[in-house]
Enzyme design. Sequence first.
Site, PDB file in Angstrom:
ATOM      1  CE1 TYR A 146      68.761  71.651  14.067  1.00  0.00           C
ATOM      2  CE2 TYR A 146      67.279  70.271  15.332  1.00  0.00           C
ATOM      3  CZ  TYR A 146      68.144  71.340  15.253  1.00  0.00           C
ATOM      4  OH  TYR A 146      68.390  72.088  16.376  1.00  0.00           O
ATOM      5  CE  LYS A 196      78.721  83.146   8.431  1.00  0.00           C
ATOM      6  NZ  LYS A 196      79.280  84.280   9.204  1.00  0.00           N
ATOM      7  CG  ASP A 228      77.914  86.721  11.806  1.00  0.00           C
ATOM      8  OD1 ASP A 228      77.019  87.202  11.083  1.00  0.00           O
ATOM      9  OD2 ASP A 228      79.117  86.669  11.455  1.00  0.00           O
ATOM     10  CG  ASP A 252      68.120  74.616  18.408  1.00  0.00           C
ATOM     11  OD1 ASP A 252      67.196  74.578  19.239  1.00  0.00           O
ATOM     12  OD2 ASP A 252      69.241  74.097  18.603  1.00  0.00           O
ATOM     13  CG  ASP A 256      67.475  77.767  23.627  1.00  0.00           C
ATOM     14  OD1 ASP A 256      66.304  77.519  23.263  1.00  0.00           O
ATOM     15  OD2 ASP A 256      68.130  76.990  24.350  1.00  0.00           O
TER      16      ASP A 256
HETATM   17  C1  IPM Z   1      64.191  72.651  20.358  1.00  0.00           C
HETATM   18  C2  IPM Z   1      65.159  71.580  20.828  1.00  0.00           C
HETATM   19  C3  IPM Z   1      65.268  70.483  19.794  1.00  0.00           C
HETATM   20  C4  IPM Z   1      65.810  71.109  18.506  1.00  0.00           C
HETATM   21  C5  IPM Z   1      66.129  69.273  20.206  1.00  0.00           C
HETATM   22  C6  IPM Z   1      65.698  68.700  21.518  1.00  0.00           C
HETATM   23  C7  IPM Z   1      66.145  68.228  19.147  1.00  0.00           C
HETATM   24  O1  IPM Z   1      66.404  72.125  21.138  1.00  0.00           O
HETATM   25  O2  IPM Z   1      63.009  72.316  20.137  1.00  0.00           O
HETATM   26  O3  IPM Z   1      64.611  73.798  20.233  1.00  0.00           O
HETATM   27  O4  IPM Z   1      67.025  71.263  18.379  1.00  0.00           O
HETATM   28  O5  IPM Z   1      65.000  71.443  17.646  1.00  0.00           O
HETATM   29 MN    MN Z   2      66.454  74.263  21.087  1.00  0.00          MN
END
Ligand code: IPM
Ligand code: MN
Length: 365
Positions: A146, A196, A228, A252, A256
């Site tokens: 990032y 990884k 993975d 990230d 999710d």
């Molecule tokens: C998160 C989001 C952010 C990230 C994006 C919006 C830049 O997906 O906070 O998880 O990737 O960190």
């Molecule tokens: Mn995210």
Amino acid sequence: MTSYKIALLDGDGIGPEIMAEAVKILDLVAERNSVNFDLQHAPFGASAYFSHGHSFPEETKALCDEADAIIKGPIGLSHEESKKIPVDMQPERGALLPLRRRYDTFANFRPVYLPQGIAHFSPLKPEIIGEGIDFMIIRELVGGLYFGEKETGVNEQGKRFVNEALEYDEDQIERIARVAFETAQKRKKVLHSIHKSNVLKSSVLWNEVMEEVGKDFPDVEIKYILVDAAATYLCLNPGQFDVMVMENMFGDILSDQGGGILGSLGLMPSACVGPDKAYYEPSHGSAPDIAGQNIANPYSMIGSVAMMLEMSFGMEQESRNVWHAMQSVFAQGYTTPDLSSPDSEAKIISTDGFGDLVASELSKL
Ligand code: IPM
Ligand code: MN
Ligand code: NAD
């Protein structure tokens, strides 16, 4: 009376809707605990770009600098709408990453938590969930891909190319390692380092530093799992995890996935902690597909408030009360639309309906 200044960055999409419910709870917490929360809204995100010409305006920076804590709603537009904003001004690059960098919020706590009473929200089979789901993802938030060097251009063969670097130095890894070991020490004393190292040199250094820091935490067992494989284990046996630590990009994606195994991203709050300041935000995005309909799940936003009460203001008991109030609303058979299945007998409630019920439960505690 103790007083805290809190910057509220409503954000985009469902941001203002779920922020309103967080404010409802904050007002009640202030009243119940005789503290004063000086709540100040400030523009941030794509909406700020359109109204103020910048997605992280100077006035918002000044307010955040002064604030004792920041509560942030999700930012961002749909893929199509994003094209209306120049790439570097889009709220992810123009506001969110600069916010993280400004306050060096390197430690991102993303709890993946589903107590047994509401385990039916998970798409996983009951025999996999067992006693419920409860682990903590600790994501390094200000390094790696990032924030590494980025270069785009046309090469000697006339082909467009891109080069983005995954950069870490040992100090960046050490500080997140210490946070992870300290967190594991307070929980079940098992830490999974997600990596990884079979391909990435960054992961080789990551694990070296994990091992070195681990010497200061002899009571914590460290386990190494390839990213993975970890993705599979999250679905097949999430119970093996308690604290997981990983670099920015892995965190990230796997966080999710954490929302996926709970049943909705709407169940994912988070805390982003730096040396001097912390901000709190849902892990998910602005959900443009459901914005403006009063159907978003504000749990992630109210949960972020609960994390702030504990981590920034030391209000542990009240933080537990907020969690408890949210769980009891679900336990009574209410659900927001994201969590209900078509054949379910649950009583479906709106965004503000959920906030009202949480407030009413909290008042009883
Ligand atoms: C998160 C989001 C952010 C990230 C994006 C919006 C830049 O997906 O906070 O998880 O990737 O960190
Ligand atoms: Mn995210
Ligand atoms: P998203 O997280 O916004 O939505 C993914 C899915 O989850 C959608 O179906 C959405 O309706 C659902 N969802 C998310 N939060 C919910 C909630 N509280 N209640 C009910 N359902 C919920 O991801 P996306 O659609 O890929 O991204 C939309 C925008 O959000 C993009 O611009 C992205 O960059 C941005 N984003 C911002 C943040 C942040 O501010 N920290 C985080 C992730 C994505």
